[in-house]
Design a protein around this motif. Structure first.
Motif, PDB file in Angstrom:
ATOM      1  N   GLU A 121       3.785  -4.505   2.770  1.00 39.85           N
ATOM      2  CA  GLU A 121       4.617  -3.333   3.045  1.00 39.85           C
ATOM      3  C   GLU A 121       3.763  -2.082   2.846  1.00 39.85           C
ATOM      4  O   GLU A 121       2.930  -2.041   1.948  1.00 39.85           O
ATOM      5  CB  GLU A 121       5.782  -3.325   2.053  1.00 39.85           C
ATOM      6  N   ILE A 122       3.979  -1.086   3.676  1.00 42.33           N
ATOM      7  CA  ILE A 122       3.348   0.220   3.474  1.00 42.33           C
ATOM      8  C   ILE A 122       4.456   1.204   3.124  1.00 42.33           C
ATOM      9  O   ILE A 122       5.499   1.263   3.798  1.00 42.33           O
ATOM     10  CB  ILE A 122       2.553   0.655   4.714  1.00 42.33           C
ATOM     11  N   VAL A 123       4.236   1.962   2.041  1.00 39.10           N
ATOM     12  CA  VAL A 123       5.307   2.796   1.486  1.00 39.10           C
ATOM     13  C   VAL A 123       4.822   4.240   1.335  1.00 39.10           C
ATOM     14  O   VAL A 123       3.798   4.485   0.688  1.00 39.10           O
ATOM     15  CB  VAL A 123       5.741   2.264   0.098  1.00 39.10           C
ATOM     16  N   PHE A 124       5.553   5.166   1.925  1.00 35.23           N
ATOM     17  CA  PHE A 124       5.273   6.583   1.694  1.00 35.23           C
ATOM     18  C   PHE A 124       5.840   6.933   0.318  1.00 35.23           C
ATOM     19  O   PHE A 124       7.065   7.005   0.144  1.00 35.23           O
ATOM     20  CB  PHE A 124       5.913   7.449   2.779  1.00 35.23           C
ATOM     21  N   CYS A 125       4.960   7.115  -0.651  1.00 30.52           N
ATOM     22  CA  CYS A 125       5.416   7.352  -2.025  1.00 30.52           C
ATOM     23  C   CYS A 125       4.269   7.876  -2.865  1.00 30.52           C
ATOM     24  O   CYS A 125       3.359   7.132  -3.212  1.00 30.52           O
ATOM     25  CB  CYS A 125       5.937   6.044  -2.633  1.00 30.52           C
ATOM     26  N   GLY A 126       4.283   9.168  -3.158  1.00 33.49           N
ATOM     27  CA  GLY A 126       3.257   9.715  -4.049  1.00 33.49           C
ATOM     28  C   GLY A 126       3.939  10.631  -5.042  1.00 33.49           C
ATOM     29  O   GLY A 126       5.144  10.502  -5.280  1.00 33.49           O
ATOM     30  N   LEU A 127       3.208  11.571  -5.602  1.00 30.60           N
ATOM     31  CA  LEU A 127       3.855  12.541  -6.496  1.00 30.60           C
ATOM     32  C   LEU A 127       4.193  13.798  -5.710  1.00 30.60           C
ATOM     33  O   LEU A 127       3.790  14.910  -6.045  1.00 30.60           O
ATOM     34  CB  LEU A 127       2.969  12.834  -7.704  1.00 30.60           C
ATOM     35  N   GLY A 128       4.943  13.591  -4.629  1.00 29.75           N
ATOM     36  CA  GLY A 128       5.410  14.666  -3.762  1.00 29.75           C
ATOM     37  C   GLY A 128       6.421  14.062  -2.805  1.00 29.75           C
ATOM     38  O   GLY A 128       6.546  12.838  -2.710  1.00 29.75           O
ATOM     39  N   GLU A 129       7.161  14.902  -2.094  1.00 30.36           N
ATOM     40  CA  GLU A 129       8.206  14.420  -1.184  1.00 30.36           C
ATOM     41  C   GLU A 129       7.642  14.288   0.234  1.00 30.36           C
ATOM     42  O   GLU A 129       7.357  15.310   0.885  1.00 30.36           O
ATOM     43  CB  GLU A 129       9.398  15.400  -1.220  1.00 30.36           C
ATOM     44  N   TYR A 143      -3.773   5.157 -11.089  1.00 39.55           N
ATOM     45  CA  TYR A 143      -4.264   5.930  -9.937  1.00 39.55           C
ATOM     46  C   TYR A 143      -4.062   7.428 -10.185  1.00 39.55           C
ATOM     47  O   TYR A 143      -2.973   7.855 -10.586  1.00 39.55           O
ATOM     48  CB  TYR A 143      -3.515   5.540  -8.656  1.00 39.55           C
ATOM     49  N   ASP A 144      -5.096   8.192  -9.906  1.00 39.23           N
ATOM     50  CA  ASP A 144      -5.000   9.651 -10.018  1.00 39.23           C
ATOM     51  C   ASP A 144      -4.442  10.191  -8.704  1.00 39.23           C
ATOM     52  O   ASP A 144      -5.127  10.201  -7.685  1.00 39.23           O
ATOM     53  CB  ASP A 144      -6.392  10.229 -10.294  1.00 39.23           C
ATOM     54  N   LEU A 145      -3.182  10.625  -8.721  1.00 31.51           N
ATOM     55  CA  LEU A 145      -2.521  11.065  -7.487  1.00 31.51           C
ATOM     56  C   LEU A 145      -2.547  12.579  -7.308  1.00 31.51           C
ATOM     57  O   LEU A 145      -1.852  13.117  -6.442  1.00 31.51           O
ATOM     58  CB  LEU A 145      -1.064  10.562  -7.465  1.00 31.51           C
ATOM     59  N   LEU A 146      -3.367  13.258  -8.105  1.00 32.62           N
ATOM     60  CA  LEU A 146      -3.461  14.710  -7.953  1.00 32.62           C
ATOM     61  C   LEU A 146      -4.031  15.062  -6.579  1.00 32.62           C
ATOM     62  O   LEU A 146      -5.071  14.555  -6.161  1.00 32.62           O
ATOM     63  CB  LEU A 146      -4.368  15.296  -9.037  1.00 32.62           C
ATOM     64  N   LEU A 147      -3.313  15.903  -5.861  1.00 34.06           N
ATOM     65  CA  LEU A 147      -3.786  16.453  -4.587  1.00 34.06           C
ATOM     66  C   LEU A 147      -3.787  17.963  -4.735  1.00 34.06           C
ATOM     67  O   LEU A 147      -2.859  18.522  -5.316  1.00 34.06           O
ATOM     68  CB  LEU A 147      -2.844  16.090  -3.431  1.00 34.06           C
ATOM     69  N   THR A 148      -4.786  18.608  -4.160  1.00 33.37           N
ATOM     70  CA  THR A 148      -4.731  20.076  -4.099  1.00 33.37           C
ATOM     71  C   THR A 148      -4.837  20.525  -2.650  1.00 33.37           C
ATOM     72  O   THR A 148      -5.091  21.689  -2.374  1.00 33.37           O
ATOM     73  CB  THR A 148      -5.848  20.708  -4.937  1.00 33.37           C
ATOM     74  N   LEU A 172       0.852  -1.186   0.000  1.00 34.91           N
ATOM     75  CA  LEU A 172       0.000   0.000   0.000  1.00 34.91           C
ATOM     76  C   LEU A 172       0.890   1.239   0.000  1.00 34.91           C
ATOM     77  O   LEU A 172       1.796   1.371   0.838  1.00 34.91           O
ATOM     78  CB  LEU A 172      -0.908   0.016   1.240  1.00 34.91           C
ATOM     79  N   TYR A 173       0.647   2.127  -0.953  1.00 31.68           N
ATOM     80  CA  TYR A 173       1.453   3.342  -1.111  1.00 31.68           C
ATOM     81  C   TYR A 173       0.653   4.544  -0.622  1.00 31.68           C
ATOM     82  O   TYR A 173      -0.550   4.637  -0.878  1.00 31.68           O
ATOM     83  CB  TYR A 173       1.848   3.515  -2.586  1.00 31.68           C
ATOM     84  N   LEU A 174       1.339   5.449   0.073  1.00 31.80           N
ATOM     85  CA  LEU A 174       0.660   6.596   0.664  1.00 31.80           C
ATOM     86  C   LEU A 174       1.082   7.886  -0.026  1.00 31.80           C
ATOM     87  O   LEU A 174       2.278   8.162  -0.195  1.00 31.80           O
ATOM     88  CB  LEU A 174       0.978   6.679   2.169  1.00 31.80           C
ATOM     89  N   ASN A 175       0.087   8.668  -0.366  1.00 30.06           N
ATOM     90  CA  ASN A 175       0.271   9.912  -1.121  1.00 30.06           C
ATOM     91  C   ASN A 175      -0.086  11.057  -0.167  1.00 30.06           C
ATOM     92  O   ASN A 175      -1.250  11.403  -0.023  1.00 30.06           O
ATOM     93  CB  ASN A 175      -0.689   9.853  -2.325  1.00 30.06           C
ATOM     94  N   ILE A 176       0.922  11.632   0.532  1.00 30.65           N
ATOM     95  CA  ILE A 176       0.593  12.559   1.620  1.00 30.65           C
ATOM     96  C   ILE A 176       0.905  14.022   1.304  1.00 30.65           C
ATOM     97  O   ILE A 176       0.608  14.893   2.109  1.00 30.65           O
ATOM     98  CB  ILE A 176       1.267  12.149   2.952  1.00 30.65           C
ATOM     99  N   THR A 177       1.483  14.270   0.150  1.00 28.74           N
ATOM    100  CA  THR A 177       1.741  15.677  -0.222  1.00 28.74           C
ATOM    101  C   THR A 177       1.935  15.802  -1.728  1.00 28.74           C
ATOM    102  O   THR A 177       2.281  14.823  -2.401  1.00 28.74           O
ATOM    103  CB  THR A 177       2.979  16.247   0.491  1.00 28.74           C
ATOM    104  N   TYR A 178       1.724  16.996  -2.255  1.00 32.89           N
ATOM    105  CA  TYR A 178       2.013  17.237  -3.673  1.00 32.89           C
ATOM    106  C   TYR A 178       3.212  18.167  -3.838  1.00 32.89           C
ATOM    107  O   TYR A 178       3.594  18.514  -4.951  1.00 32.89           O
ATOM    108  CB  TYR A 178       0.786  17.843  -4.380  1.00 32.89           C
ATOM    109  N   HIS A 179       3.843  18.560  -2.721  1.00 34.91           N
ATOM    110  CA  HIS A 179       4.997  19.459  -2.795  1.00 34.91           C
ATOM    111  C   HIS A 179       6.298  18.665  -2.964  1.00 34.91           C
ATOM    112  O   HIS A 179       6.430  17.562  -2.451  1.00 34.91           O
ATOM    113  CB  HIS A 179       5.112  20.285  -1.509  1.00 34.91           C
TER     114      HIS A 179
END
Ligand code: SF4
Length: 210
Positions: free
Chosen positions: A75-83, A50-55, A23-30
């Protein structure tokens, strides 16, 4: 500060997404970097369906609700289109709660610039709640790294290398990664550099989440 979406749209955002039993977590777009190869700089926020757009920046509670039972995943992974480390407090709080709720293994995928951005060594904080970190080494030298990642800070490359050393020193399982096929990136040289730093190495495929 970005405008917060109305409630209905917040609920539609993809904060957690499942791929190959993880499971991947998308917690920021910055991001600290502005990688030329990043799909979001071509206006594409869709990653493997998956649409990873966050506003907006999700809260700890919203991320935990999106996970559900963490023990279901290998496994749980912090990984989105942001740091993820740009939201260090949220990252630490989510990871700590996931541990308490039975997460089997928690990994952070990062640009390795957290110490530079936060102005202190945060690797002990990370080691307290994570099992492993995967760091985007990206290239075998600063010039090639800067060309591809376009960092906002000129000292990003040495800071990233120092982060690798510090994370390893905290006992984290550390892997440096580079994308095979990027212009000027010498994968065997990256692998040798990782070896000198005492960390694992993994060559990656562009646009493949892992
Ligand atoms: S660090 Fe990752 S999300 Fe950020 S710009 Fe680079 S590739 Fe994109």
């Amino acid at each position: 500060m970005a405008q917060r979406k109305p409630r209905q749209q917040r609920e539609e955002a993809t904060l957690a997404y499942e791929l190959h039993g993880n499971l991947y977590l998308n917690i920021t777009y910055h991001c600290t970097l502005r990688c030329g190869f990043c799909p979001k700089y071509q206006g594409v926020w869709n990653v493997q369906g998956y649409d990873l757009l966050l506003t907006f920046e999700p809260t700890t509670e919203e991320v935990l609700a999106a996970v559900g039972d963490p023990a279901r995943y290998r496994e749980i992974v912090f990984c989105g289109l942001g740091e993820p480390t740009l939201r260090l407090d949220t990252l630490l709080a989510v990871s700590s709660a996931l541990r308490e709720r039975g997460a089997r293994h928690i990994r952070l995928n990062t640009d390795g610039l957290a110490n530079l951005v936060h102005g202190r060594d945060v690797t002990a904080d990370l080691a307290a709640v994570l099992d492993s970190v995967s760091v985007s080494l990206t290239a075998q030298d600063a010039a090639t790294y800067n060309r591809h990642t376009r960092p906002k800070r000129t000292d990003a490359y040495p800071a990233m290398l120092e982060f690798l050393r510090a994370a390893r020193g905290q006992g984290l399982d550390v892997t440096a990664t580079a994308i095979d096929g990027l212009e000027g990136v010498d994968i065997p040289a990256c692998e040798r550099l990782a070896e000198r730093l005492g960390v694992r190495f993994r060559g990656r495929v562009l646009d493949a989440v892992g």
